[in-house]
Design a protein around this motif. Sequence first.
Motif, PDB file in Angstrom:
ATOM      1  N   HIS A  55       0.833  -1.059  -0.050  1.00  7.23           N
ATOM      2  CA  HIS A  55       0.005   0.142   0.024  1.00  7.23           C
ATOM      3  C   HIS A  55       0.788   1.190   0.103  1.00  7.23           C
ATOM      4  O   HIS A  55       0.357   2.232  -0.425  1.00  7.23           O
ATOM      5  CB  HIS A  55      -1.070  -0.335   1.135  1.00  7.23           C
ATOM      6  CG  HIS A  55      -0.705   0.644   2.438  1.00  7.23           C
ATOM      7  ND1 HIS A  55       0.122   0.068   3.369  1.00  7.23           N
ATOM      8  CD2 HIS A  55      -0.881   1.997   2.799  1.00  7.23           C
ATOM      9  CE1 HIS A  55       0.389   1.154   4.405  1.00  7.23           C
ATOM     10  NE2 HIS A  55      -0.445   1.965   4.161  1.00  7.23           N
ATOM     11  N   ASP A  59       3.249   4.882  -4.190  1.00 13.81           N
ATOM     12  CA  ASP A  59       3.251   6.428  -3.706  1.00 13.81           C
ATOM     13  C   ASP A  59       3.720   7.138  -5.167  1.00 13.81           C
ATOM     14  O   ASP A  59       3.220   8.281  -5.045  1.00 13.81           O
ATOM     15  CB  ASP A  59       4.288   6.555  -2.589  1.00 13.81           C
ATOM     16  CG  ASP A  59       3.589   6.222  -1.284  1.00 13.81           C
ATOM     17  OD1 ASP A  59       2.311   5.958  -1.299  1.00 13.81           O
ATOM     18  OD2 ASP A  59       3.992   6.256  -0.188  1.00 13.81           O
ATOM     19  N   HIS A 112      -2.479   9.570  10.582  1.00  9.52           N
ATOM     20  CA  HIS A 112      -2.370   8.930   9.344  1.00  9.52           C
ATOM     21  C   HIS A 112      -3.678   8.013   9.464  1.00  9.52           C
ATOM     22  O   HIS A 112      -4.415   7.869   8.394  1.00  9.52           O
ATOM     23  CB  HIS A 112      -1.304   8.120   8.917  1.00  9.52           C
ATOM     24  CG  HIS A 112      -1.038   7.384   7.686  1.00  9.52           C
ATOM     25  ND1 HIS A 112      -1.245   7.914   6.626  1.00  9.52           N
ATOM     26  CD2 HIS A 112      -0.872   6.137   7.413  1.00  9.52           C
ATOM     27  CE1 HIS A 112      -1.145   7.222   5.692  1.00  9.52           C
ATOM     28  NE2 HIS A 112      -1.003   5.812   6.204  1.00  9.52           N
ATOM     29  N   THR A 116      -7.278   8.568   7.023  1.00 11.98           N
ATOM     30  CA  THR A 116      -7.595   7.553   6.100  1.00 11.98           C
ATOM     31  C   THR A 116      -9.087   7.069   6.318  1.00 11.98           C
ATOM     32  O   THR A 116      -9.838   6.829   5.205  1.00 11.98           O
ATOM     33  CB  THR A 116      -6.600   6.259   6.193  1.00 11.98           C
ATOM     34  OG1 THR A 116      -5.295   6.411   6.021  1.00 11.98           O
ATOM     35  CG2 THR A 116      -7.076   5.200   4.972  1.00 11.98           C
ATOM     36  N   HIS A 235      -6.669  -0.924   7.255  1.00 15.12           N
ATOM     37  CA  HIS A 235      -6.144   0.821   6.873  1.00 15.12           C
ATOM     38  C   HIS A 235      -5.485   0.357   5.578  1.00 15.12           C
ATOM     39  O   HIS A 235      -5.797   1.133   4.901  1.00 15.12           O
ATOM     40  CB  HIS A 235      -5.132   0.902   7.998  1.00 15.12           C
ATOM     41  CG  HIS A 235      -4.092   2.022   7.551  1.00 15.12           C
ATOM     42  ND1 HIS A 235      -4.562   3.541   7.376  1.00 15.12           N
ATOM     43  CD2 HIS A 235      -2.884   2.095   6.826  1.00 15.12           C
ATOM     44  CE1 HIS A 235      -3.540   4.179   6.861  1.00 15.12           C
ATOM     45  NE2 HIS A 235      -2.589   3.075   6.688  1.00 15.12           N
ATOM     46  N   SER A 236      -4.774  -0.660   5.427  1.00 16.74           N
ATOM     47  CA  SER A 236      -3.941  -0.764   3.872  1.00 16.74           C
ATOM     48  C   SER A 236      -4.549  -1.205   2.845  1.00 16.74           C
ATOM     49  O   SER A 236      -4.427  -0.706   1.819  1.00 16.74           O
ATOM     50  CB  SER A 236      -2.621  -1.810   4.086  1.00 16.74           C
ATOM     51  OG  SER A 236      -1.955  -1.618   5.048  1.00 16.74           O
ATOM     52  N   THR A 239      -6.676   1.935   1.909  1.00 17.82           N
ATOM     53  CA  THR A 239      -5.729   2.910   1.085  1.00 17.82           C
ATOM     54  C   THR A 239      -5.743   2.382  -0.316  1.00 17.82           C
ATOM     55  O   THR A 239      -5.793   3.298  -1.148  1.00 17.82           O
ATOM     56  CB  THR A 239      -4.273   2.934   1.954  1.00 17.82           C
ATOM     57  OG1 THR A 239      -4.537   3.308   3.364  1.00 17.82           O
ATOM     58  CG2 THR A 239      -3.543   3.911   1.229  1.00 17.82           C
ATOM     59  N   ASN A 242      -8.353   3.453  -2.151  1.00 14.56           N
ATOM     60  CA  ASN A 242      -8.608   5.189  -2.423  1.00 14.56           C
ATOM     61  C   ASN A 242      -7.512   5.355  -3.530  1.00 14.56           C
ATOM     62  O   ASN A 242      -7.692   6.143  -4.585  1.00 14.56           O
ATOM     63  CB  ASN A 242      -8.050   5.742  -1.063  1.00 14.56           C
ATOM     64  CG  ASN A 242      -9.212   5.567  -0.161  1.00 14.56           C
ATOM     65  OD1 ASN A 242     -10.451   5.611  -0.608  1.00 14.56           O
ATOM     66  ND2 ASN A 242      -8.791   5.992   1.289  1.00 14.56           N
ATOM     67  N   MET A 311      -0.030  10.606   1.010  1.00 12.88           N
ATOM     68  CA  MET A 311      -1.203  10.247   1.137  1.00 12.88           C
ATOM     69  C   MET A 311      -2.149  11.530   1.600  1.00 12.88           C
ATOM     70  O   MET A 311      -3.362  11.608   1.252  1.00 12.88           O
ATOM     71  CB  MET A 311      -1.431   9.147   1.971  1.00 12.88           C
ATOM     72  CG  MET A 311      -0.856   7.676   1.848  1.00 12.88           C
ATOM     73  SD  MET A 311      -1.399   7.328   0.037  1.00 12.88           S
ATOM     74  CE  MET A 311      -3.330   7.128   0.000  1.00 12.88           C
ATOM     75  N   ASN A 315      -5.922  12.343   0.324  1.00  9.13           N
ATOM     76  CA  ASN A 315      -6.894  12.388   1.104  1.00  9.13           C
ATOM     77  C   ASN A 315      -7.371  13.768   1.213  1.00  9.13           C
ATOM     78  O   ASN A 315      -8.526  14.076   1.908  1.00  9.13           O
ATOM     79  CB  ASN A 315      -6.502  11.926   2.783  1.00  9.13           C
ATOM     80  CG  ASN A 315      -6.398  10.513   2.550  1.00  9.13           C
ATOM     81  OD1 ASN A 315      -7.055   9.677   2.221  1.00  9.13           O
ATOM     82  ND2 ASN A 315      -5.017  10.074   3.261  1.00  9.13           N
TER      83      ASN A 315
END
Length: 320
Positions: A55, A59, A112, A116, A235-236, A239, A242, A311, A315
């Motif tokens: 995840h 980037d 973070h 998220t 979470h990952s 992400t 997203n 991120m 976001n």
Amino acid sequence: MAQSNPYTLQNVKLVCFTVVAGILLTVWQLIDGCIPLPMQLVFLMVSLLLTGIPHGALDHLVQQEQSRRQQGRFRLMLFLGRYVAIMLLYALAWYVFPQLSLSFFLLISCWHFGETDISLMPQTPVLTALLRLLYGISVLVWILLPHQFEVSPILLHMVTRNGLIYSHWTAIASNSSWLIPASSMVILVASIVTAFIRQGNRYCYWLRLQLVVVLLCGYALPLLPAFALYFAGWHSLITLFNIKGFITDGNTTHNKPLLILWLKALPFSLIAITGLVAAGYSFRRYAPLFDPLPLLFVFLSLITLPHMEVMHKLNSSVPG
Ligand SMILES: CC1=C(/C=C/C(C)=C/C=C/C(C)=C/C=O)C(C)(C)CCC1
């Protein structure tokens, strides 16, 4: 351009894997009394390989898309150079100021996680920021405090017993009896508020319910699977949804499945894993009493810092 919507049936189905894994592990824990440590480690490693590390390995694609939207130029080498420089500086900070670096890591992690899970409310940026931070703190409280006896030895490998961080930790841990219920209330209220903002989208309600189940399983499980379930399984994964929405937005022909995204992440995932294994191997050679778990968390902190910046831009896009 707006961020695309992560609240879809397909995403709910994918998070079902986490929910099922969490329920199966909890049943195992309740029947056997405790899941054997090697199994806990296998679960943590597999979940990190599946989503936890990939995840962050996308980037460059997020930044590239961000530059495209702003009609700017993206230079991969410059981006990577800056990314690695931030990680190296932070690694140096860990060596020189471990207490400060750990506090910073906990703070940025709370931010973070909150960023998220809590949607941006454009009209109230200060309230959004406060809610995100409070939510992230509550998630960490929920994960760490029920597992004090597993957290303390890891912390003692990272910072000294008589330092400020450890004494604060023991003080916080001694207030678990009200901090754990308080954190659950914050998570519940924040989840209801964000689901309410997204009213009309029933998949948002489903995803929130799945998060609650994941966190409840984590409460009953040992620290490592509890952390893996939230970090990698929730979470990952969220992400990744997203990121997929962000880099394919407005271009349905490029709306590739998550597997393609995972494969795109593979080169940087492999570099990150190789770096971690090499660090573990060399530490073990020179320090026979070396424990790999604290190293794993320091490693996570190093990749979190530059990842968080990328991120944050994603976001901060107004949700569609
Ligand atoms: C679980 C755990 C810790 C906290 C881990 C955190 C906060 C991880 C955050 C990871 C992030 C934000 C990754 C981003 O992609 C400690 C206190 C270090 C040690 C004890 C066990």
